[in-house]
Design a protein around this motif. Structure first.
Motif, short mmCIF file in Angstrom:
data_model
loop_
_atom_site.label_atom_id
_atom_site.label_comp_id
_atom_site.label_asym_id
_atom_site.label_seq_id
_atom_site.Cartn_x
_atom_site.Cartn_y
_atom_site.Cartn_z
N ALA A 129 0.85 -1.16 -0.11
CA ALA A 129 -0.08 0.12 -0.04
C ALA A 129 0.87 1.27 0.07
N PRO A 130 0.86 1.92 -0.96
CA PRO A 130 1.54 3.07 -1.18
C PRO A 130 1.18 4.25 -0.13
N LEU A 131 2.04 5.12 0.33
CA LEU A 131 1.75 6.16 1.40
C LEU A 131 0.77 7.33 0.78
N ALA A 132 -0.16 7.71 1.32
CA ALA A 132 -1.21 8.66 0.77
C ALA A 132 -0.06 10.01 0.87
N ALA A 133 -0.41 11.05 0.24
CA ALA A 133 0.39 12.22 0.17
C ALA A 133 0.49 13.01 1.43
#
Length: 112
Positions: free
Chosen positions: A78-82
């Motif tokens: 899961a990529p990091l949110a901004a």
């Protein structure tokens, strides 16, 4: 340290199929992208033995665009949110003392 379970050989091949299909690629297209023959992709996808090498996995990820983390662990990365990414950037810009202070503050906030 928590150990991750490795997918079984059959599951490994199924994850490669799933990733290829997620990208909308046919076996021939994936083979061409990574410099393999279609038969090799077919063998990897249907293998009952885990014979795949890190080199092949790297080619699948770098040249083919498949998610190597998912293929190896069976878990999506899961990529990091901004806003999380910005928080991490700020944290990394701190010196060690300030990082320790930030960790303590976050731990205190999380436990309330």
């Amino acid at each position: 340290m928590r150990q991750m379970s490795q997918p079984t050989a059959r599951r490994y091949g199924e994850l490669i199929v799933e990733e290829r299909e997620r990208l909308g690629l046919k076996r021939e297209q994936l083979a061409e992208l990574i410099g393999y023959k279609r038969a090799a992709i077919e063998a990897v996808e249907g293998s009952s033995q885990r014979q795949q090498t890190y080199g092949l996995l790297a080619k699948l990820a770098v040249c083919g665009g498949l998610d190597a983390h998912y293929i190896v662990t069976g878990q999506r990365y899961a990529p990091l949110a901004a806003d999380e990414q910005k928080l991490l950037e700020h944290y990394r810009s701190l010196d060690e003392t300030d990082q320790a202070t930030a960790r303590r503050a976050i731990s205190a906030l999380a436990s309330t």
